[in-house]
Motif scaffolding. Structure first.
Motif, mmCIF file in Angstrom:
data_model
loop_
_atom_site.group_PDB
_atom_site.id
_atom_site.type_symbol
_atom_site.label_atom_id
_atom_site.label_comp_id
_atom_site.label_asym_id
_atom_site.label_seq_id
_atom_site.Cartn_x
_atom_site.Cartn_y
_atom_site.Cartn_z
ATOM 1 N N ARG A 77 0.826 -1.214 0.000
ATOM 2 C CA ARG A 77 0.000 0.000 0.000
ATOM 3 C C ARG A 77 0.857 1.260 0.000
ATOM 4 O O ARG A 77 0.489 2.267 -0.565
ATOM 5 N N LEU A 78 2.003 1.196 0.676
ATOM 6 C CA LEU A 78 2.849 2.372 0.833
ATOM 7 C C LEU A 78 4.295 1.981 0.564
ATOM 8 O O LEU A 78 4.793 1.013 1.134
ATOM 9 N N ALA A 79 4.941 2.730 -0.323
ATOM 10 C CA ALA A 79 6.363 2.519 -0.603
ATOM 11 C C ALA A 79 7.042 3.879 -0.552
ATOM 12 O O ALA A 79 6.451 4.896 -0.928
ATOM 13 N N ALA A 80 8.270 3.904 -0.068
ATOM 14 C CA ALA A 80 9.005 5.161 0.064
ATOM 15 C C ALA A 80 10.378 5.018 -0.544
ATOM 16 O O ALA A 80 10.987 3.947 -0.490
ATOM 17 N N GLY A 81 10.866 6.110 -1.119
ATOM 18 C CA GLY A 81 12.193 6.138 -1.707
ATOM 19 C C GLY A 81 12.769 7.545 -1.611
ATOM 20 O O GLY A 81 12.160 8.432 -1.006
ATOM 21 N N PRO A 82 13.922 7.774 -2.211
ATOM 22 C CA PRO A 82 14.565 9.078 -2.131
ATOM 23 C C PRO A 82 13.725 10.208 -2.729
ATOM 24 O O PRO A 82 13.791 11.347 -2.286
ATOM 25 N N GLU A 83 12.903 9.877 -3.729
ATOM 26 C CA GLU A 83 12.112 10.927 -4.386
ATOM 27 C C GLU A 83 10.782 11.204 -3.713
ATOM 28 O O GLU A 83 10.158 12.220 -3.970
ATOM 29 N N ARG A 89 1.750 9.374 -6.471
ATOM 30 C CA ARG A 89 3.111 9.728 -6.056
ATOM 31 C C ARG A 89 3.085 11.090 -5.368
ATOM 32 O O ARG A 89 2.433 12.010 -5.841
ATOM 33 N N PHE A 90 3.817 11.172 -4.270
ATOM 34 C CA PHE A 90 3.938 12.429 -3.537
ATOM 35 C C PHE A 90 5.414 12.676 -3.255
ATOM 36 O O PHE A 90 6.105 11.790 -2.758
ATOM 37 N N SER A 91 5.873 13.866 -3.571
ATOM 38 C CA SER A 91 7.262 14.198 -3.254
ATOM 39 C C SER A 91 7.366 14.470 -1.759
ATOM 40 O O SER A 91 6.366 14.744 -1.082
ATOM 41 N N TRP A 92 8.581 14.400 -1.245
ATOM 42 C CA TRP A 92 8.786 14.630 0.191
ATOM 43 C C TRP A 92 8.397 16.046 0.584
ATOM 44 O O TRP A 92 7.943 16.273 1.706
ATOM 45 N N VAL A 140 6.724 2.892 11.358
ATOM 46 C CA VAL A 140 6.732 3.330 9.957
ATOM 47 C C VAL A 140 6.988 4.831 9.879
ATOM 48 O O VAL A 140 7.760 5.289 9.030
ATOM 49 N N LEU A 141 6.384 5.606 10.782
ATOM 50 C CA LEU A 141 6.619 7.048 10.782
ATOM 51 C C LEU A 141 8.085 7.352 11.038
ATOM 52 O O LEU A 141 8.668 8.223 10.368
ATOM 53 N N ASP A 142 8.718 6.652 11.962
ATOM 54 C CA ASP A 142 10.141 6.868 12.242
ATOM 55 C C ASP A 142 10.987 6.643 10.992
ATOM 56 O O ASP A 142 11.879 7.437 10.673
ATOM 57 N N VAL A 143 10.691 5.568 10.256
ATOM 58 C CA VAL A 143 11.442 5.267 9.036
ATOM 59 C C VAL A 143 11.180 6.338 7.971
ATOM 60 O O VAL A 143 12.118 6.812 7.304
ATOM 61 N N LEU A 144 9.931 6.755 7.823
ATOM 62 C CA LEU A 144 9.595 7.770 6.812
ATOM 63 C C LEU A 144 10.235 9.106 7.138
ATOM 64 O O LEU A 144 10.726 9.797 6.234
ATOM 65 N N VAL A 145 10.251 9.480 8.400
ATOM 66 C CA VAL A 145 10.888 10.757 8.790
ATOM 67 C C VAL A 145 12.379 10.696 8.498
ATOM 68 O O VAL A 145 12.975 11.676 8.009
ATOM 69 N N ALA A 146 13.017 9.568 8.772
ATOM 70 C CA ALA A 146 14.448 9.414 8.472
ATOM 71 C C ALA A 146 14.702 9.499 6.968
ATOM 72 O O ALA A 146 15.634 10.191 6.518
ATOM 73 N N LEU A 147 13.885 8.845 6.161
ATOM 74 C CA LEU A 147 14.035 8.914 4.708
ATOM 75 C C LEU A 147 13.803 10.318 4.194
ATOM 76 O O LEU A 147 14.518 10.793 3.305
ATOM 77 N N LYS A 148 12.799 10.986 4.734
ATOM 78 C CA LYS A 148 12.509 12.358 4.322
ATOM 79 C C LYS A 148 13.668 13.276 4.667
ATOM 80 O O LYS A 148 14.078 14.116 3.864
ATOM 81 N N GLY A 149 14.245 13.092 5.850
ATOM 82 C CA GLY A 149 15.402 13.909 6.258
ATOM 83 C C GLY A 149 16.601 13.690 5.352
ATOM 84 O O GLY A 149 17.298 14.630 4.977
ATOM 85 N N GLN A 150 16.863 12.446 4.975
ATOM 86 C CA GLN A 150 17.970 12.145 4.064
ATOM 87 C C GLN A 150 17.722 12.743 2.685
ATOM 88 O O GLN A 150 18.633 13.269 2.057
ATOM 89 N N ALA A 151 16.502 12.653 2.216
ATOM 90 C CA ALA A 151 16.183 13.141 0.871
ATOM 91 C C ALA A 151 16.246 14.660 0.778
ATOM 92 O O ALA A 151 16.641 15.211 -0.246
ATOM 93 N N LEU A 152 15.863 15.331 1.855
ATOM 94 C CA LEU A 152 15.828 16.795 1.818
ATOM 95 C C LEU A 152 17.153 17.445 2.212
ATOM 96 O O LEU A 152 17.305 18.653 2.086
ATOM 97 N N SER A 153 18.097 16.657 2.712
ATOM 98 C CA SER A 153 19.376 17.247 3.118
ATOM 99 C C SER A 153 20.390 17.214 2.005
ATOM 100 O O SER A 153 20.252 16.675 0.974
#
Length: 125
Positions: free
Chosen positions: A48-54, A66-69, A112-125
């Motif tokens: 249902r939900l997949a996350a990546g760098p974009e 699709r939603f950007s960070w 899941v929120l912890d993982v998404l926040v970490a991915l979002k932080g990596q993608a936006l930095s």
């Protein structure tokens, strides 16, 4: 699990039809159709939900989104129903609000929120 229940209901339907119980047959057919629809929904919309760098990819009955960070807002919501606390992950973007529970995610929404926040932080930095 839902597929197993559907198969058990199918067996029950056949047995009730052989026994001549029309009322029971109708009820088990309705339950079997509902269980089969739930099983098909769960099977076809995984993951249902997949996350990546974009950003995020969300699969719904209406298609994939699709939603950007930068446009996705993430938050947890805890509600109390029937004497039990239930935590959901909410993803909001523009006019979309998507709500995921433990069954949708396959994990605790907090994790899941912890993982998404970490991915979002990596993608936006």
């Amino acid at each position: 699990m839902a597929w197993a229940i559907t198969l058990l209901l199918l067996a029950g339907t056949v047995w009730l039809a052989i026994e001549g119980d029309l009322g029971g047959t109708v009820l088990t057919v309705l339950a079997m159709v509902a269980s089969g629809a739930l099983a098909a929904h769960s099977t076809l919309l995984r993951p249902r939900l997949a996350a990546g760098p974009e950003g995020l990819l969300v699969r719904t009955v209406g298609g994939s989104h699709r939603f950007s960070w930068t446009e996705a807002r993430l938050r947890l919501r805890t509600t109390r129903r029937l004497g039990r606390d239930s935590t959901t992950l909410e993803i909001e973007s523009g006019d979309h609000l998507l709500v995921f529970g433990r069954i949708d995610l396959g994990e605790d929404p907090r994790d899941v929120l912890d993982v998404l926040v970490a991915l979002k932080g990596q993608a936006l930095s």
